[in-house]
Design an enzyme around this catalytic site. Structure first.
Site, short mmCIF file in Angstrom:
data_model
loop_
_atom_site.label_atom_id
_atom_site.label_comp_id
_atom_site.label_asym_id
_atom_site.label_seq_id
_atom_site.Cartn_x
_atom_site.Cartn_y
_atom_site.Cartn_z
CD GLU A 234 10.80 30.85 -41.36
OE1 GLU A 234 11.70 30.31 -40.71
OE2 GLU A 234 10.88 31.05 -42.60
CG HIS A 250 -10.45 33.07 -62.39
ND1 HIS A 250 -11.25 33.27 -63.47
CD2 HIS A 250 -9.37 33.88 -62.58
CE1 HIS A 250 -10.69 34.13 -64.31
NE2 HIS A 250 -9.55 34.52 -63.78
CE LYS A 344 14.92 22.50 -40.29
NZ LYS A 344 15.80 23.65 -40.54
O1 LIG Z 1 18.32 27.56 -46.58
P1 LIG Z 1 18.19 26.37 -45.71
O2 LIG Z 1 19.24 26.33 -44.62
O3 LIG Z 1 18.13 25.10 -46.49
O4 LIG Z 1 16.82 26.51 -44.95
C1 LIG Z 1 15.56 26.39 -45.53
C2 LIG Z 1 14.52 26.69 -44.47
O5 LIG Z 1 14.77 25.78 -43.42
C3 LIG Z 1 14.24 26.00 -42.12
O6 LIG Z 1 12.94 25.51 -42.03
C4 LIG Z 1 14.33 27.44 -41.68
O7 LIG Z 1 13.76 27.69 -40.44
C5 LIG Z 1 13.77 28.34 -42.74
O8 LIG Z 1 13.85 29.68 -42.31
C6 LIG Z 1 14.60 28.12 -43.98
O9 LIG Z 1 14.28 29.04 -44.98
#
Ligand SMILES: O=P(O)(O)OC[C@H]1O[C@H](O)[C@H](O)[C@@H](O)[C@@H]1O
Length: 349
Positions: A234, A250, A344
């Site tokens: 990331e 293993h 997303k």
């Molecule tokens: O903690 P949240 O807002 O639910 O995010 C959970 C994950 O979602 C996304 O994919 C972000 O890019 C990640 O960096 C993050 O850890």
């Protein structure tokens, strides 16, 4: 290049270096927020922390940290659904920094249906909205970070939630001790410390143009290894891989034969902790003998600090700094995650 502070500042448009540097202060703030957070929990028989990415890692660190100290099971759930055992005697911690991660929201809805005792840890988003409307306690943490850079918030608040639920003794002493260790450590890792004295810059240099393969150990550094892998991807925008001793002995160890040219690009990193089982320490030595000639290098990174918590976070800190330096070597800003945003957006259609 990593010693050219102007260049680093130019690349670090969204302030990831600053966020990493202030991890100890973030943990202090998380402690004081948690102090004022109270809720009623009764007859808890198991704990489920539901979250993804950085929020799940926070829960997993709590799980490993408490492994031999808590008599009830703690499970970290990264799925859309929850396990069938969840019921009214489950403390269900829905952890999402943004409050909008769809997997976590889906598990929240299921946990509610099962009558679990729910706590939400979030900056806001739909999770906060729903939890407030449903009358569940919400531990609100400050917004403004990339979720992965909020590991101090997610870890400390999750741990303190278990304390407030009466499941563990007060962990403040150990948290404060870890904060002290991190404050010392950052003075060796920050950008102002030149390459020849800076372990994180040196590791990033080893990783640059190669494949970091991070090895932790079951029961101690397993989650830290996963964190390193995630951060290299990331922050560093680079592929990385992790596995765990002794499981890798293993199966995976047999693979250090082909493809030979690719293996020469592997940088193996052993994450080492005083509490690693003595047989694991021996396994690491023998494994080194077996794989050393096949790969570019086997690096070792030793945890520092007098407590388990300090040691876990010391390794996290070295990995976080390394990942940011790796981003700079790759000529990129550590903060944006374009591919996740695209994914997303597509999912939202
Ligand atoms: O903690 P949240 O807002 O639910 O995010 C959970 C994950 O979602 C996304 O994919 C972000 O890019 C990640 O960096 C993050 O850890």
């Amino acid at each position: 290049m990593l010693d050219d502070l102007n260049k680093l500042q130019e690349l670090d448009k969204e302030g990831m270096l600053d966020a990493v540097y202030h991890l100890p202060e973030q943990m202090e703030e998380a402690l004081s927020i948690s102090e004022g957070f109270n809720f009623k929990a009764s007859n808890i028989k198991n704990v489920v922390v539901s979250g993804m990415g950085g929020s799940a890692i926070g829960g997993d660190l709590v799980r490993v940290y408490l492994m031999d100290r808590v008599r009830i099971p703690i499970l970290v759930n990264r799925a859309y659904s929850i396990p069938a055992f969840v019921d009214g005697s489950t403390l269900f911690i829905a952890s999402s920094y943004s409050g909008n991660t769809e997997e976590t929201l889906s598990t929240y809805a299921e946990a509610k249906q099962k009558g679990a005792q729910i706590v939400a840890i979030t900056t806001g988003g739909k999770l906060k909205e729903m939890a407030l409307a449903d009358g569940y306690p919400v531990l609100t943490i400050p917004a403004g970070y990339q979720p992965r850079a909020a590991i101090g918030y997610s870890f400390v608040t999750t741990l303190m939630t278990l304390y407030k639920a009466g499941i563990i003794d007060d962990p403040k002493g150990e948290i404060n001790d870890a904060i002290g260790v991190l404050k010392d450590l950052r003075e060796q890792l920050k950008p102002e410390v030149m390459f020849e004295d800076n372990n994180a810059k040196q590791l990033a240099d080893d990783f640059y143009g190669r494949l970091p393969v991070i090895y932790g150990s079951a029961g101690t550094t397993e989650i830290v290894a996963q964190r390193w892998k995630g951060q290299m991807s990331e922050n560093g925008k680079a592929m990385a891989y992790y596995n765990v001793f002794s499981e890798l002995n293993h199966n995976e160890i047999v693979g250090f034969e082909f493809p030979k040219e690719l293996l020469k690009k592997f940088v193996i990193v052993y994450l080492q902790d005083d509490e690693d089982h003595p047989r694991i320490k021996r396994r690491m030595e023998i494994t080194r003998e077996i794989i050393e000639d096949a790969v570019y290098k086997v690096d070792e990174v030793q945890a520092v600090g007098g407590t388990r918590l300090a040691r876990l976070f010391s390794l996290i800190y070295i990995g976080d700094y390394t990942s940011v330096y790796l981003a700079f070597l790759n000529g990129t800003d550590p903060s944006p995650v374009k591919r996740i945003s695209y994914l997303k957006d597509q999912l939202a259609k």
